[in-house]
Structures are given as structure tokens and as C-alpha cells.
Design a protein around this motif. Sequence first.
Motif: not given
Length: 431
Positions: A389-408
Motif C-alpha cells: 500500500n505505502n509503495t503505491l501511495i508513494a509512487l502516485v501521490i503524497h503519503s499523508i495520513k489519510r491514505y495510510i492510517f489503515y495500518f495504525d
Amino acid sequence: MKPINKRFLFTDMIYISIYAIIGVLVMAKGPIYLPDSYTFVDMAFNHSPAYCIFLKIFTSTFGAYFELPVVITQYLIIAFGIHFFVKTLKRLFHIHKVGILIIQLICLAPCVYVHNLGSAILSEALTYPIFLVIFALTLRMFVEENLKYLYKISILLFVLILTRGQFLALIAALILIVSYIIFKKKSFVNQFYFLAILIVIPILTSFTERVYNKIVFGHFENNAMNYVHFIASPFYIANESDINLFTNNDEKVYFNLIYSSLKEAKLTRNQNISIGQDDYLFYQYNFPEICNRRIYDLGLDYYEAKGLNFIEQNIALNTLCSKMIGPLIKQNFMTWLKVFSKNLTNSFGSSKQMLFFFVLLFYGLFNLIKSNKNIYKFIIIATLFMLANNTLIALVIHSIKRYIFYFDWVIFATFIILLNEIFKNQKLSES
């Protein structure tokens, strides 16, 4: 008839009470609108169809009074997803009730803290619980080495991707897990079709999205913002001389239009490196100004001047960006790679946290080879899903919390499960 276990009944009442209390807090907040909320309600072009259809059902049924039913339904779905997830962990690892309570609270936190998932009119209200159920089913599949779970996983993943496209990344992780199970059972000939199911999912979601756009907007196209987001970092790191990479007139004019606007607003990487600012943090903070206000808005204006309507503008702009990404990245590859690496690091929180998760992944892989314990399978799924998930986010857009909170919850759940295993082993040795 078995006697009622009062201790377990009391524990269940505590779990239910927590869901109820959080539900009351969600209802008290009422519906929360963010900028994207209105576009979902209006079923705007470029939005994944699942959440738009979800809201359309409520607006069609309840009219102007749709908000409260949406908030109630969203919270019930979230509560079910968390309950299914927590119940799976409890069954597989026999976690102490205090540990289960902590995991439940951590998973419920996004409903009322920071993200306000229960109340927010955003697609994350559906993607979060669906993701947790998929994780739980994947864990069951891995533990039991039963690939029949993949049927349910595939259906949910199909819906999940149509709700937020970032979860395409999970397919890569699932392919690795399924391949391992097939390899271990030495049943490739009989079970290779499970891999085929995963490979077909992106094709089906793409086709479904095209059908949706054809029915609603009259265009058999995928959503047209993917490459507009993807080209943001290549434009940010570009140099003025990069206009020479393009021979097509539209590409040259558009590059000059965007680069000039970024330079005038002092939004290029070169300008900010010269005054000592961190290139990635500046990019993350100014992503809306770079991507939305310039790459997207100015691109639409460019095609509007050519006589295209709004949907045609979006499609044309996305097509144009798709052709320009490759040359820009190739020309400035090392700089792009540096920004991408920082973006990926930021998605984990820091370089130390990223290193921790990579060590955790290798720890799980190393021990899985020696032992078939469920804890190692849990660690592998959690870290693989997170990395994908984080790799795809980092490729396409900025890695703000909205896109990565799923793993908190990952660190907390891993610590609790490991601690639980230690206590169980200690009791066994004492007995």
C-alpha cells in the motif's frame, strides 16, 4: 444444557458497551463534510463508483434527510468489520481479554479521532472495515492453508478497489501469499486458477468502472485522475530545459504552461533546495497547489479553450499526462528516486520506523521457514500489505495520513500477540 459462563458474558458486555459508546459519540458529531464529500454526493466524474453508488442509495431513499441514515449505516459497517477482525485474532491466537480490548479500542479510534470515519462523508468509512475483513480472511487462509477463502477475499477486494483504487496494491501481496501456499502444498496444476482469479481482478474492476462511467457520464473510460496525480512529482523536480523532451505540440505547450506556473509560484524543487528547505516536506505540504491547482486546473482550462466539455477535458488531460510521465522520470531519474524514497519513508513515519517494519518482515519470513506458527504468518501479512500500500501511495501521490492510517493498529496488535505468546509459553513451561 451448558451453564452460562458469567465471566465471558461480562466480557462480551464490555465489548458491546464500547461499540455502543463510540456509536453515541459518532452520532453526536453528526455528518462531517470535507471538500471531497460534496463530489461523492454529486457523483462527480473521477470518483470511484462504489461510494458514490452507496450514497446515491441513501439520497434516493431519504432525500434531503439522508445524512443520519448514512452515518448510522457507516458506523454499523465499521463496527462489524472491527468485530470480525478482532474475533479472528482472538480465535487464532487466544489473546487475553485485556489485549482484545486494547486492539478493539485502537481499531475504533479512527471513528472519533483525527479521521472521524463514522461521521465523515468519505469513502474511507467503507474501505476501512472492508480492509479489516479482507485482512482477517487472508490470515485465516494463510493459517489454515485453505485457498477457498480467496473466493470471499476476491469479492471484497473487487468492491474495495472500486471504492478506493489504492488497494490494487494488495493484489501483489496476495499473489505472494497464495503462491507460497500453492508451493507448500505442491498443487500448482490443480490450484493455479487461484492466481488467475487475483490477476483478473484489476481487469474486472477496470471494466466495471468503465461501464459505470458509460452509464452515468456517457464515456466508456476509466477514472481520469490517475496520471494527473502520478505526474505531480515529475513536474515538481523538472528543469526548464525538459521541454526539449517533447515533440508533440500539446505536450510542449502544456509543459511550458505548468512549469511556468510552478516557477512563478516558487513551487519547484530547485527553488526550494536553494533556500535550504527539505524537498520532500515542501512537496507534501504543497501537493494540492502543485497537482490540483496547477497540473489539474490549468490542464482543464487548456482543453476547455479547445472546446472540450468537462468530462472530455479530464480524459484528454489524463491521456496527455500519461505520455509525459515516462520522459520526465527518465530525464531526472535519480532526483525522482530520491523524492520517491522520502515519500515512502514518510509513509512509515520515519526512516527508523520503516527499518523496523522491514526487520519485522524478515523476522517473520525467517521464522516461518523454521516454524509454521500463526504469529509469523500474521506479521508477514501485515507487513506485506503495508509495504504494498505505502509503495503505491508513494509512487502516485503524497503519503499523508489519510491514505495510510489503515495500518495504525499493526504495531500494537503485533506487540500484544507476541506478549500473549510469551505468557502462554511461560505457563506451559511452568506446568
